[in-house]
Design a protein around this motif. Structure first.
Motif, PDB file in Angstrom:
ATOM      1  N   UNK A   1      -8.480 -56.897 -55.883  1.00 21.06           N
ATOM      2  CA  UNK A   1      -8.329 -58.047 -54.983  1.00 21.06           C
ATOM      3  C   UNK A   1      -7.072 -58.852 -55.298  1.00 21.06           C
ATOM      4  N   UNK A   2      -5.949 -58.160 -55.417  1.00 24.72           N
ATOM      5  CA  UNK A   2      -4.692 -58.839 -55.692  1.00 24.72           C
ATOM      6  C   UNK A   2      -3.898 -58.984 -54.402  1.00 24.72           C
ATOM      7  N   UNK A   3      -2.911 -59.839 -54.435  1.00 28.60           N
ATOM      8  CA  UNK A   3      -2.029 -59.964 -53.274  1.00 28.60           C
ATOM      9  C   UNK A   3      -0.951 -58.896 -53.364  1.00 28.60           C
ATOM     10  N   UNK A   4      -0.200 -58.727 -52.306  1.00 30.93           N
ATOM     11  CA  UNK A   4       0.814 -57.682 -52.249  1.00 30.93           C
ATOM     12  C   UNK A   4       2.162 -58.145 -52.793  1.00 30.93           C
ATOM     13  N   UNK A   5       2.176 -59.328 -53.360  1.00 33.86           N
ATOM     14  CA  UNK A   5       3.426 -59.845 -53.894  1.00 33.86           C
ATOM     15  C   UNK A   5       3.789 -59.111 -55.184  1.00 33.86           C
ATOM     16  N   UNK A   6       5.079 -58.855 -55.358  1.00 36.40           N
ATOM     17  CA  UNK A   6       5.549 -58.119 -56.534  1.00 36.40           C
ATOM     18  C   UNK A   6       5.103 -58.776 -57.831  1.00 36.40           C
ATOM     19  N   UNK A   7       5.108 -60.088 -57.853  1.00 35.88           N
ATOM     20  CA  UNK A   7       4.759 -60.806 -59.080  1.00 35.88           C
ATOM     21  C   UNK A   7       3.299 -60.634 -59.464  1.00 35.88           C
ATOM     22  N   UNK A   8       2.480 -60.178 -58.524  1.00 41.08           N
ATOM     23  CA  UNK A   8       1.051 -60.042 -58.788  1.00 41.08           C
ATOM     24  C   UNK A   8       0.632 -58.605 -59.066  1.00 41.08           C
ATOM     25  N   UNK A   9       1.541 -57.656 -58.891  1.00 44.46           N
ATOM     26  CA  UNK A   9       1.154 -56.249 -59.002  1.00 44.46           C
ATOM     27  C   UNK A   9       0.598 -55.898 -60.378  1.00 44.46           C
ATOM     28  N   UNK A  10       1.133 -56.505 -61.422  1.00 46.77           N
ATOM     29  CA  UNK A  10       0.659 -56.204 -62.764  1.00 46.77           C
ATOM     30  C   UNK A  10      -0.784 -56.661 -62.950  1.00 46.77           C
ATOM     31  N   UNK A  11      -1.213 -57.615 -62.119  1.00 52.06           N
ATOM     32  CA  UNK A  11      -2.580 -58.120 -62.218  1.00 52.06           C
ATOM     33  C   UNK A  11      -3.610 -57.057 -61.834  1.00 52.06           C
ATOM     34  N   UNK A  12      -3.160 -56.010 -61.128  1.00 53.29           N
ATOM     35  CA  UNK A  12      -4.078 -54.931 -60.751  1.00 53.29           C
ATOM     36  C   UNK A  12      -4.723 -54.315 -61.984  1.00 53.29           C
ATOM     37  N   UNK A  13      -3.974 -54.266 -63.086  1.00 57.15           N
ATOM     38  CA  UNK A  13      -4.457 -53.596 -64.293  1.00 57.15           C
ATOM     39  C   UNK A  13      -5.298 -54.503 -65.182  1.00 57.15           C
ATOM     40  N   UNK A  14      -5.562 -55.699 -64.722  1.00 60.69           N
ATOM     41  CA  UNK A  14      -6.410 -56.611 -65.485  1.00 60.69           C
ATOM     42  C   UNK A  14      -7.854 -56.114 -65.461  1.00 60.69           C
ATOM     43  N   UNK A  15      -8.458 -55.996 -66.621  1.00 59.12           N
ATOM     44  CA  UNK A  15      -9.844 -55.546 -66.719  1.00 59.12           C
ATOM     45  C   UNK A  15     -10.748 -56.537 -65.997  1.00 59.12           C
ATOM     46  N   UNK A  16     -11.472 -56.035 -64.997  1.00 59.03           N
ATOM     47  CA  UNK A  16     -12.236 -56.911 -64.114  1.00 59.03           C
ATOM     48  C   UNK A  16     -13.673 -56.422 -63.961  1.00 59.03           C
ATOM     49  N   UNK A  17     -14.617 -57.337 -64.004  1.00 59.71           N
ATOM     50  CA  UNK A  17     -16.024 -56.983 -63.781  1.00 59.71           C
ATOM     51  C   UNK A  17     -16.249 -56.735 -62.295  1.00 59.71           C
ATOM     52  N   UNK A  18     -16.918 -55.627 -61.977  1.00 61.58           N
ATOM     53  CA  UNK A  18     -17.212 -55.285 -60.582  1.00 61.58           C
ATOM     54  C   UNK A  18     -18.610 -55.814 -60.271  1.00 61.58           C
ATOM     55  N   UNK A  19     -18.668 -57.005 -59.733  1.00 60.78           N
ATOM     56  CA  UNK A  19     -19.959 -57.670 -59.527  1.00 60.78           C
ATOM     57  C   UNK A  19     -20.767 -57.073 -58.384  1.00 60.78           C
ATOM     58  N   UNK A  20     -20.119 -56.272 -57.526  1.00 61.57           N
ATOM     59  CA  UNK A  20     -20.849 -55.662 -56.408  1.00 61.57           C
ATOM     60  C   UNK A  20     -21.803 -54.569 -56.876  1.00 61.57           C
ATOM     61  N   UNK A  21     -21.662 -54.149 -58.132  1.00 57.53           N
ATOM     62  CA  UNK A  21     -22.519 -53.081 -58.660  1.00 57.53           C
ATOM     63  C   UNK A  21     -23.398 -53.662 -59.766  1.00 57.53           C
TER      64      UNK A  21
END
Length: 203
Positions: free
Chosen positions: A153-173
């Protein structure tokens, strides 16, 4: 779309943000008119044979005298050399070093390393992990841990792309495992069919 899902259909997005390349073929195509290559299903996984043998040998606490299928007398005990012979080929094939002697010499450490080895080597295959956690009685710990993945759930901005690799809890499961779930309940129809049958604990 301006997010980490890159405009994909919601149904095709892994909630963890991590796709599984295992069992895929470079010629596979999900496009309209495309096909997936036929693949052979393993009847016996040799790596699993090696891992289960090493695990069984690690748990031996004394020597046993027994006969082989052809009547030969043999002595079976915890044999570090034989355990090496099981683990090393699996590790080397993956480009990894064998375990240290300290791991092999410590029964508890070897058990911990072997559990992780099975988790990685047999990932996504024939419910090995499902049954391993239950026979080890580890399910109450492992299956109550949050389901973790990448941050989709990151934005498409270049500055946020590294945030994709942040370990995140998947609350939908949601995940929950309680002790009674080590055994499945008998269906009501079976209980009615046999009045002497008692239900498994907790059900």
């Amino acid at each position: 779309q301006p997010d980490g899902k890159q405009g994909l259909n919601e149904d095709n997005i892994p909630l963890s943000g991590i796709g599984c390349y295992k069992f895929t073929n470079d010629e596979d195509s999900w496009a309209t008119g495309g096909t997936c290559m036929k693949r052979t299903e393993n009847t016996i996984r040799y790596a699993e044979v090696l891992l289960i043998y090493a695990e069984a040998m690690n748990e031996l606490t004394k020597s046993y005298e027994m006969k082989t299928y052809n009547g030969q007398e043999v002595t079976i005990s915890r044999n570090i050399a034989a355990m090496h012979d099981c683990i090393k080929p699996i590790r080397v094939r993956a480009g990894l070093p064998d375990y240290s002697d300290a791991v092999y010499n410590n029964r508890d450490d070897f058990r911990t390393f072997l559990k992780h080895e099975r988790q990685i080597e047999l990932f996504g295959e024939d419910a090995f992990r499902y049954y391993d956690l239950r026979r080890w009685k580890d399910a109450e710990i492992e299956e109550n841990q949050p389901f973790m993945g990448c941050n989709i759930n990151i934005t498409n901005e270049t500055s946020h792309k590294q945030s994709f690799y942040k370990k995140t809890a998947i609350t939908q499961v949601p995940k929950v495992f309680i002790r009674k779930m080590y055994l499945w309940p008998f269906p009501t129809t079976e209980m009615k069919r046999n009045v002497n049958l008692t239900q498994n604990p907790g059900w």
